[in-house]
Design an enzyme around this catalytic site. Structure first.
Site, PDB file in Angstrom:
ATOM      1  N   GLU A  39       0.775  -1.395  -0.103  1.00  0.00           N
ATOM      2  CA  GLU A  39       0.041  -0.080   0.400  1.00  0.00           C
ATOM      3  C   GLU A  39       1.220   1.116   0.098  1.00  0.00           C
ATOM      4  O   GLU A  39       1.481   1.993   0.983  1.00  0.00           O
ATOM      5  CB  GLU A  39      -0.752   0.351   1.309  1.00  0.00           C
ATOM      6  CG  GLU A  39      -1.957   0.923   0.711  1.00  0.00           C
ATOM      7  CD  GLU A  39      -1.834   2.406   1.685  1.00  0.00           C
ATOM      8  OE1 GLU A  39      -2.690   2.960   1.154  1.00  0.00           O
ATOM      9  OE2 GLU A  39      -0.874   2.614   2.428  1.00  0.00           O
ATOM     10  N   CYS A  64      -0.936   9.380   3.275  1.00  0.00           N
ATOM     11  CA  CYS A  64      -1.226   8.539   2.122  1.00  0.00           C
ATOM     12  C   CYS A  64      -2.340   8.973   1.128  1.00  0.00           C
ATOM     13  O   CYS A  64      -1.777   9.113  -0.080  1.00  0.00           O
ATOM     14  CB  CYS A  64      -1.138   6.905   2.005  1.00  0.00           C
ATOM     15  SG  CYS A  64      -2.319   6.061   2.493  1.00  0.00           S
TER      16      CYS A  64
END
Length: 377
Positions: A191, A225
């Site tokens: 990720e 993120c």
């Protein structure tokens, strides 16, 4: 770890442990990142507790074998898919949401009947220390264990053979993880990050867009993120959007954000210096102030930025937001497609045709229409 009753007991034990250690967890997140208690609970502790509750509620259904059709060739047999744990999994987590991005994957690993090795980031040292105590309190070391340290510990762990590696972090480190995993043919979940765009067209509710862009960008001081990384605003509404975002920055954080105790800080001096070097890019519309001693940077809007400027060459990962204009949708979509596929994309519009076109023509990980970040919840 295979028995469902055991897994459910361990998930409940995990939940109770988090509740016992909640005060120390919140204090550690404040120490590492300057997160106020509400934001720390909202974005870290609360999400993990919800993850555990969700797993407990659905685990029996997830684990149940699935009956599938049997080919006529095999009559009168019956066929089913039986799920099994992967085995021993390695969870490597980053510093920006150090509790949530360690413990939410752990909840999934436990629910699936795995053993787990945890490796949190050394940059969020206070949170890593509390998590180590929590793990020792809740689990025997042959079931779940946590290692602290830097790159040498990461390298040592990656030399071991695991049944799965779950990594959250930067693209650069993700490549190192994948190279190491290839030695053992270990499956990997990565990720990573990227430059997540916000598209705002002339039909958008500008006040709503401004409020939600500022909230999503400044959450954890931009160290998220899926934070909006840059804005592409249609020329007709760019100035209105900038004024509205300035208004909401003042409303959320006051006239002097650097003195606001509920405004988070940058994780360390290295990242503070990197972000500070991006401030001269373009023209500062608002913000731009820094506090090196407390590692804080004001929410900053940049205009007059070009696609070639350094601020547009890397993920910003801080409270700096370039705003670039576009005329037509062809131009905006080509701009996004010319870059790496974004982890997240946000579209503000009331035009149904624009929604359909963006979803059809642009590839991205996750996102929202007329909101930011909340898809993660």
């Amino acid at each position: 770890t295979l028995d469902l009753k055991f897994r459910l007991e361990q998930l409940e034990n995990f939940r109770q442990g988090i509740l016992r250690w909640e005060g120390e967890i919140l204090r550690a997140l404040e120490t590492d990142l300057g997160k106020p208690a509400f934001e720390a609970y909202e974005t870290e502790v609360g999400l993990v507790l919800e993850e555990i509750s969700f797993a407990k509620k659905h685990l029996r259904g997830w684990a149940r074998p699935n009956r599938v059709r049997t080919p006529l060739l095999h009559f009168p047999s019956k066929s089913k898919i039986v799920k099994e744990p992967l085995g021993v999994v390695l969870i490597m987590s980053p510093w920006n949401y150090p509790f949530q991005l360690t413990m939410a994957p752990l909840a999934a690993a436990l629910a699936a009947g795995n053993c787990a090795v945890l490796k949190p980031s050394r940059y969020a040292a206070a949170t890593a220390e509390v998590m180590e105590k929590l793990v020792r309190d809740c689990f025997s070391p042959e079931y779940v264990c946590l290692f602290q340290g830097g790159r040498d510990v990461n390298a040592a762990l990656l030399r071991e053979r695991f049944d799965h590696i779950f990594f959250t972090g930067s693209v650069g480190v993700g490549k190192s993880v994948m190279r190491a995993a290839a030695e053992h043919l270990t499956p990997v979940t990565l990720e990573l990050g990227g430059k997540s765009p916000v598209l705002v067209d002339e039909t958008a509710d500008i006040d709503l867009a401004a409020r939600r862009i500022v909230w999503g960008k400044c959450l954890n001081a931009g160290q998220t993120c899926v934070a909006p990384d840059y804005v592409l605003a249609q020329e007709e509404v760019q100035e209105e959007l900038l004024r509205a975002m300035e208004k909401y920055i003042r409303m959320f954080y006051g006239a002097e954000p650097l003195k606001n105790p509920e405004y988070p800080k940058i994780i360390n001096t290295k990242h503070f210096a990197r972000l500070s070097s991006l401030l001269p890019e373009g023209k500062i519309r608002c913000g731009g102030g820094t506090d090196p001693e407390n590692r804080k940077i004001e929410p900053t809007l940049l205009e007059g930025v070009s696609a070639e400027d350094p601020v547009m060459q890397e993920e910003i990962f801080g409270p700096i937001l370039p705003v670039l204009p576009f005329r037509e949708w062809d131009e905006a979509l080509a701009f996004v497609r010319d870059r790496e596929k974004p982890l997240a994309l946000y579209l503000f519009t009331t035009d149904r045709a624009a929604k359909r076109r963006v979803l059809r023509e642009v590839s991205f990980g996750g996102g929202c229409i007329n909101d930011t970040v909340v898809h993660l919840t």
